[in-house]
Design a protein around this motif. Structure first.
Motif, short mmCIF file in Angstrom:
data_model
loop_
_atom_site.label_atom_id
_atom_site.label_comp_id
_atom_site.label_asym_id
_atom_site.label_seq_id
_atom_site.Cartn_x
_atom_site.Cartn_y
_atom_site.Cartn_z
N UNK A 1 -98.07 -19.84 -112.99
CA UNK A 1 -96.71 -19.52 -113.43
C UNK A 1 -96.71 -18.86 -114.80
N UNK A 2 -97.58 -19.34 -115.69
CA UNK A 2 -97.69 -18.71 -117.00
C UNK A 2 -98.19 -17.29 -116.91
N UNK A 3 -99.15 -17.04 -116.02
CA UNK A 3 -99.66 -15.68 -115.84
C UNK A 3 -98.56 -14.75 -115.33
N UNK A 4 -97.75 -15.24 -114.38
CA UNK A 4 -96.65 -14.42 -113.87
C UNK A 4 -95.65 -14.07 -114.97
N UNK A 5 -95.38 -15.01 -115.86
CA UNK A 5 -94.45 -14.74 -116.97
C UNK A 5 -95.02 -13.68 -117.91
N UNK A 6 -96.32 -13.75 -118.16
CA UNK A 6 -96.94 -12.76 -119.04
C UNK A 6 -96.92 -11.37 -118.41
N UNK A 7 -97.21 -11.30 -117.10
CA UNK A 7 -97.19 -10.00 -116.43
C UNK A 7 -95.77 -9.45 -116.41
N UNK A 8 -94.81 -10.32 -116.32
CA UNK A 8 -93.42 -9.87 -116.31
C UNK A 8 -93.06 -9.19 -117.63
N UNK A 9 -93.67 -9.59 -118.72
CA UNK A 9 -93.44 -8.93 -120.01
C UNK A 9 -93.90 -7.48 -119.94
N UNK A 10 -95.07 -7.25 -119.37
CA UNK A 10 -95.54 -5.87 -119.19
C UNK A 10 -94.63 -5.10 -118.23
N UNK A 11 -94.14 -5.79 -117.23
CA UNK A 11 -93.26 -5.14 -116.26
C UNK A 11 -92.00 -4.59 -116.93
N UNK A 12 -91.50 -5.29 -117.96
CA UNK A 12 -90.29 -4.83 -118.65
C UNK A 12 -90.50 -3.49 -119.33
N UNK A 13 -91.73 -3.20 -119.74
CA UNK A 13 -92.00 -1.95 -120.45
C UNK A 13 -92.17 -0.76 -119.50
N UNK A 14 -92.29 -1.00 -118.23
CA UNK A 14 -92.54 0.08 -117.28
C UNK A 14 -91.25 0.87 -117.06
N UNK A 15 -91.34 2.17 -117.15
CA UNK A 15 -90.19 3.02 -116.87
C UNK A 15 -90.04 3.25 -115.37
N UNK A 16 -91.13 3.55 -114.68
CA UNK A 16 -91.08 3.77 -113.25
C UNK A 16 -91.18 2.46 -112.48
N UNK A 17 -90.12 1.68 -112.55
CA UNK A 17 -90.15 0.38 -111.87
C UNK A 17 -90.14 0.52 -110.35
N UNK A 18 -89.66 1.66 -109.85
CA UNK A 18 -89.68 1.86 -108.41
C UNK A 18 -91.11 2.04 -107.90
N UNK A 19 -91.98 2.59 -108.75
CA UNK A 19 -93.39 2.69 -108.37
C UNK A 19 -94.00 1.30 -108.24
N UNK A 20 -93.68 0.46 -109.19
CA UNK A 20 -94.16 -0.92 -109.10
C UNK A 20 -93.63 -1.58 -107.84
N UNK A 21 -92.36 -1.35 -107.52
CA UNK A 21 -91.77 -1.96 -106.34
C UNK A 21 -92.49 -1.52 -105.07
N UNK A 22 -92.83 -0.24 -104.98
CA UNK A 22 -93.48 0.27 -103.78
C UNK A 22 -94.84 -0.36 -103.58
N UNK A 23 -95.65 -0.42 -104.64
CA UNK A 23 -96.99 -0.99 -104.50
C UNK A 23 -96.93 -2.51 -104.33
#
Length: 848
Positions: free
Chosen positions: A507-529
């Motif tokens: 759960x802690x790892x998921x929270x940390x990755x979510x911080x990086x996810x906030x910085x992504x501009x192309x969130x739709x690319x993340x969604x697709x993969x």
């Protein structure tokens, strides 16, 4: 002058009593004896029964007794002392007492007289004043001068202090305080001048000289206190009543200051000695701080501290620290230099507490900070900031932040932090060879920065925003690649097989990755993969925890809204619905009567809109599988009418029971691997071309499948000739000598790897979705506005795309609009109109 005494009044009364008859018979004759003096009229008794005369004016208290009747009124008699004789009592006229009772009785028969007004007793003093002896002032001053000289010469005074104090009182009472003040001032000035003159040509040793000056000052203070004690009455009367006249203490200080200014050699030598002592202390030598304290207090008391000492002291301080700062910056590294600066500032603060005046603290600290810090900000950052950040030197970075905040240099530190994050992060993101470790490296880097921000930068909001901006910049340097790798990283963490990781750590790892996810501009690319990887985990049963999967979906929903996770949630619904369909199928009549024995089949029925798009791949399945698929299709279409089933062979996986000479095993393989292995039930040796003709699998996919079976870690087939790649003339045989310690063996490692074409197709689908969303945004805007200029259309389109599609490059929107214009040939520079046609075919743009 004296008044008649009581004794004479009594005798007069007795004489009147002896001639009581004659007084009564001769009442008609006011003066029967012309030769005798006329008597004073009888005094009436006053209310106070006595007339009190002031003894200070030479008068006595006199009681006037009378035996008069109570009917007589009490009247005050007015005396004029000037009319009375100053001879002895025998010649003084006597006061006549009241008549005796018999006479009073006769008088009472007479006609009553009206009451007379009361009379007041007024006593007039003599106009003559006492005079002082002619030599009174000179004699008194002689005593005082002798005492003052004894005080300055440190000799005992034979005259008692009380006598001297009374002498000052007498002079002040007789209005001689002004002369006395001037004489005291003149006498003190002579002695003070002599004391300062004695300092000329004293010891060349500055410390010894400063001791002599300090002794002279202490003597003056003690002497002025003694003189003030003697002439205290002068301070409290004449000085207070006369404006612009200093007290005796201030007068002594003024005289000392005056003659010190007239002796520039003494003042200069004193200041020079003080500066050298302080410099010696800065160089590590021990000095007499008490001596410094006394002398600097002398300068403060005299009012010459700021001009005579503070100004040259600050100049010397600036020169000293300017030279020291240049020297230490060249010889020491940044952490040691910062410690030295911190120590110096603490020493200067302590110096202000011990002996410097309080007003010097602010300019002194500012001077030290300017020479040691402000002049070397750029050098400190260039020389040691990266080294401290790379070494995670929390304490040194905290010291740097604290010192920089003192000189308002936090903006320079913030810019240095931003440059460091971008430079370091660029090395992590842009290195394609380290893509596999990019996300973990970014997480470690972000955790390190967060620790530094909390412990070293005091959770400064400006520094927090700097870290966010820098991370957003570096993560989007490669457009879509970081988003893809973050999705892959989550797939790795959520996939089964991560042993040794607790639910809390995951759960802690998921929270940390979510911080990086906030910085992504192309969130739709993340969604697709992420959706593609999630589909594989769900379909192949590779999820480590369904709770963790749902937790991640919930976090994404919180960040991006329900629209972002709508399809992901639909995938979970399909999995749960498929379980119900499988249970219903096993209990159906088709399954009980038509299914071949020895085979179990589990089917996932997926909604096309929720799941990724998979390219159709043909394969000739074994007869048993074909029969099973037909029976399930018949069951499903009978239950759900109007639907169409399309089998995705690339997603199938099987468990085969294999009988090797060295033992039975279970092989967990893909559907394509299953089809290939089933061929070896009827043949011992098959060529590549034979396998291709029998299975109908695409060439590239077949090569990967054979490579995983014959060239991988688990080799259930043998390739001839041996080699890593599969060639057209290769042949394959069953591996008789295969052995493995485990009963169930996975043989799908290579098959699970993603190809470059798959990544490219996924990215292309994302761009197509973006085009559709841009087109939909144009339709929404024009339906609402009807008429809109091209510039405003671009602006509002960007805002809507930013809201609904998170964020896309502005050039992409322009490119979409240009493509739209080429297709319809209706958008030009100018105004855009929305004109719905009769057939309700929307999206008609016409140029005006």
């Amino acid at each position: 002058m004296s008044l008649p005494t009581k004794r004479s009044a009594t005798s007069t009364t007795s004489n009147n009593n002896n001639n009581n008859t004659s007084s009564s018979s001769s009442s008609s004759n006011p003066n029967p004896n012309p030769t005798s003096p006329p008597p004073f009229p009888a005094m009436k008794k006053a209310k106070s029964q006595a007339a009190a005369l002031d003894p200070k004016n030479g008068l006595h208290h006199q009681d006037f007794n009378s035996n008069s009747n109570s009917n007589n009124n009490n009247n005050d008699v007015v005396f004029d002392p000037s009319s009375m004789s100053v001879d002895d009592d025998s010649s003084a006229p006597s006061l006549s007492p009241a008549p005796p009772r018999s006479v009073a009785a006769n008088l009472s028969r007479k006609k009553a007289q009206p009451p007379q007004p009361a009379k007041k007793l007024v006593i007039k003093l003599l106009k003559a004043k006492p005079t002082l002896p002619a030599n009174f002032e000179e004699d008194t001053w002689a005593k005082l001068k002798s005492a003052i000289s004894a005080i300055f010469l440190k000799q005992p005074d034979p005259i008692d202090s009380e006598i001297l104090y009374q002498a000052v009182n007498d002079l002040c009472l007789h209005k001689l305080g002004g002369n006395l003040y001037q004489r005291i001032e003149k006498e003190c000035e002579a002695h003070i001048s002599e004391a300062l003159q004695s300092l000329f040509g004293q010891s060349p040793d500055l410390v010894v000289f400063l001791s002599l000056v300090e002794r002279c000052w202490q003597d003056l203070c003690d002497q002025m206190l003694l003189i003030r004690g003697i002439a205290l009455y002068l301070d409290r009367t004449y000085v207070k009543q006369t404006p612009n006249v200093r007290s005796l203490w201030d007068m002594g200080l003024q005289l000392f200051r005056k003659h010190l200014s007239l002796s520039p050699e003494v003042e200069h030598k004193t200041v020079t000695g003080l500066l050298r002592m302080i410099q010696s202390e800065r160089l590590g030598e021990a000095v007499d701080r008490t001596l410094l304290n006394h002398l600097l207090k002398m300068f403060t008391a005299l009012g010459i501290y700021a001009e005579s000492f503070e100004k040259p002291f600050l100049e010397c301080t600036s020169e000293f620290y300017a030279a020291e700062g240049m020297k230490f910056m060249q010889q020491s590294d940044v952490p040691d230099y910062l410690k030295h600066v911190e120590t110096r500032l603490h020493e200067e603060h302590e110096r202000c507490v011990l002996y410097l005046d309080a007003c010097t603290r602010k300019p002194l600290i500012a001077t030290a900070e300017k020479q040691l810090l402000e002049r070397h900000i750029s050098a400190i950052l260039d020389k040691g900031f990266m080294m401290l950040m790379d070494g995670h030197r929390i304490e040194d970075l905290q010291r740097m932040y604290s010192l920089f905040s003192r000189v308002s240099a936090l903006e320079s530190l913030r810019q240095a932090l931003s440059s460091y994050i971008r430079r370091t992060g660029q090395g992590i993101v842009m290195d394609e060879e380290k893509d596999k470790d990019m996300v973990s490296s970014l997480l470690e880097f972000k955790a390190s920065l967060d620790t530094i921000w909390e412990e070293s930068y005091s959770k400064n909001d400006a520094f927090c925003n700097t870290i966010k901006d820098a991370f957003e910049h570096l993560i989007n340097l490669r457009q879509n690649r970081p988003a893809e790798l973050i999705a892959k990283f989550l797939d790795e963490k959520l996939r089964a097989g991560n042993k040794g990781t607790s639910e809390e750590e995951l759960e802690g790892t998921l929270d940390k990755v979510l911080v990086l996810f906030r910085f992504i501009q192309g969130k739709d690319v993340f969604e697709a993969f992420y959706k593609k990887d999630l589909a594989k985990r769900l379909l192949l049963g590779k999820s480590a925890s369904i709770d963790a999967e749902k937790s991640m979906i919930s976090k994404l929903k919180t960040e991006c809204g329900s629209q972002f996770t709508n399809k992901l949630e639909g995938m979970f619904k399909d999995i749960e619905l498929s379980k119900e369909i499988n249970e219903s199928f096993k209990q159906s009549s088709q399954a009980r009567t038509k299914l071949p024995s020895g085979i179990e089949l589990s089917v996932h029925v997926l909604t096309t809109g929720y799941w990724p798009t998979y390219p159709p791949m043909d394969v000739r399945l074994p007869h048993e599988l074909n029969v099973y698929q037909d029976i399930f299709k018949e069951f499903y279409l009978s239950k759900y009418s109007g639907r169409r089933l399309m089998w995705q062979n690339s997603l199938g996986h099987c468990v085969l029971k294999a009988e090797f000479p060295k033992g039975k095993k279970e092989l967990a393989v893909s559907l394509f691997q299953t089809v290939v292995l089933m061929l070896f039930n009827d043949a011992e040796r098959l060529s590549f071309q034979d396998i291709k003709d029998s299975t109908g699998i695409e060439d590239k996919e077949l090569r990967r499948t054979l490579q995983s079976l014959a060239c991988g870690k688990v080799r259930v087939l043998q390739k001839m000739p041996k080699g890593r790649d599969v060639e057209d003339d290769d042949s394959f045989v069953f591996n008789d000598v295969f052995t493995a310690p485990l009963y169930r063996i996975k043989v799908n490692a290579i098959q699970m790897k993603e190809t470059v074409e798959e990544n490219t197709s996924t990215t292309e689908r994302v761009f197509q979705d973006r085009q559709y969303q841009v087109d939909a945004a144009i339709v929404r805007i024009m339906k609402t506005r009807k008429v809109l200029s091209h510039t405003l259309l671009i602006t509002e389109l960007f805002q809507q795309v930013n809201v609904f599609c998170f964020i896309y490059p502005f050039l992409l929107i322009l490119r979409s609009l240009q493509s739209r214009a080429r297709e319809k040939s209706n958008i030009m520079a100018g105004m855009c109109y929305w004109l719905p046609c009769k057939k309700r075919k929307w999206l008609i743009l016409q140029n005006h």
